[in-house]
Write a protein that holds these residues in place. Structure first.
Motif, short mmCIF file in Angstrom:
data_model
loop_
_atom_site.label_atom_id
_atom_site.label_comp_id
_atom_site.label_asym_id
_atom_site.label_seq_id
_atom_site.Cartn_x
_atom_site.Cartn_y
_atom_site.Cartn_z
N ILE A 26 0.83 -1.21 0.00
CA ILE A 26 0.00 0.00 0.00
C ILE A 26 0.86 1.26 0.00
O ILE A 26 0.44 2.32 -0.47
N VAL A 146 -3.87 -5.72 -4.56
CA VAL A 146 -4.87 -5.21 -3.63
C VAL A 146 -4.35 -4.00 -2.88
O VAL A 146 -5.03 -2.96 -2.77
N ILE A 150 -6.07 -0.25 -3.22
CA ILE A 150 -6.77 0.45 -2.15
C ILE A 150 -5.97 1.63 -1.62
O ILE A 150 -6.51 2.50 -0.94
N ILE A 154 -7.86 5.40 -0.57
CA ILE A 154 -7.73 5.74 0.85
C ILE A 154 -6.94 7.03 1.01
O ILE A 154 -7.32 7.93 1.77
#
Length: 229
Positions: A26, A146, A150, A154
């Motif tokens: 992320i 993933v 995301i 976010i």
């Protein structure tokens, strides 16, 4: 094939390692909504703030292969926990960064955490039965996509409704939770290559080659190769 550990629930192990992969991946895209804002935030040029992205790529390119070998030598769980340290500290550095130079340092530290994903995948063969291994590898591998997917929405929401520095505070908290889960639920298994020597010369050569390649790809169009006549 390595002996599967009986001390851990395979589904729990996959869940924890997948969470570790998401926490690491992320960070690659979480700054994307901030790219057009960085020059104004740090009062510098866009070319200087571009290093915030480049530093993460460079550190990640070096960390992934080297951390894999270190995991074989000293234990994959240990290396997972070690790689989480720069991931957490880098997020804190970015959260308080007063200048673009400090921000670049923090992002480079976060890039080192990229090695958590391949280490997590490698651990699965020791934690998951053979018949479930393919699905487990697919699950943890998917965290690359993933986490990247995301990360952007976010980050965009945080930038829209809060201070951008909160994004990095939240990232450090999530990674800390993952560290606790790894410590509690993932067993410390014997290192597969314990006692062997680490090839420092090869690691240095690999680092130089990867850094040169990434720099050429990311900065070649900006630096140029020859003057126009």
């Amino acid at each position: 094939m390595a002996q599967v550990s009986q001390a851990v629930n395979p589904r729990l192990a996959v869940g924890v390692l997948a969470a570790a992969g998401i926490a690491a991946s992320i960070t690659q895209t979480m700054v994307t909504p901030l790219i057009p804002l960085f020059p104004g935030i740090f009062e510098t040029s866009a070319s200087n703030t571009a290093w915030i992205i480049t530093a993460t790529l460079l550190a990640g390119a070096v960390a992934v292969p080297i951390s894999g070998r270190l995991g074989d030598l000293f234990g994959k769980r240990r290396m997972l926990l070690i790689l989480a340290i720069p991931l957490i500290l880098g997020a804190i550095v970015c959260a308080v960064a007063p200048s673009v130079q400090i921000m670049i340092v923090g992002r480079a530290m976060q890039g080192l955490g990229s090695g958590m994903v391949p280490l997590g995948i490698a651990m699965l063969r020791d934690l998951v039965p053979r018949e479930r291994l393919a699905g487990a590898i697919a699950t943890v591998s998917a965290t690359l996509g993933v986490g990247g997917a995301i990360g952007m929405p976010i980050a965009a929401a945080v930038v829209e409704f809060s201070n951008w520095r909160a994004l990095f505070v939240g990232s450090s908290v999530v990674t800390l939770i993952v560290v606790v889960a790894i410590w509690k639920f993932i067993p410390a298994l014997p290192a597969g290559a314990a006692g062997q020597r680490f090839d420092w010369l090869g690691a240095i050569g690999l680092t130089i080659g990867l850094v040169s390649l990434i720099l050429a790809v990311s900065k070649g169009s900006t630096w140029g190769c020859c003057p126009r006549r």
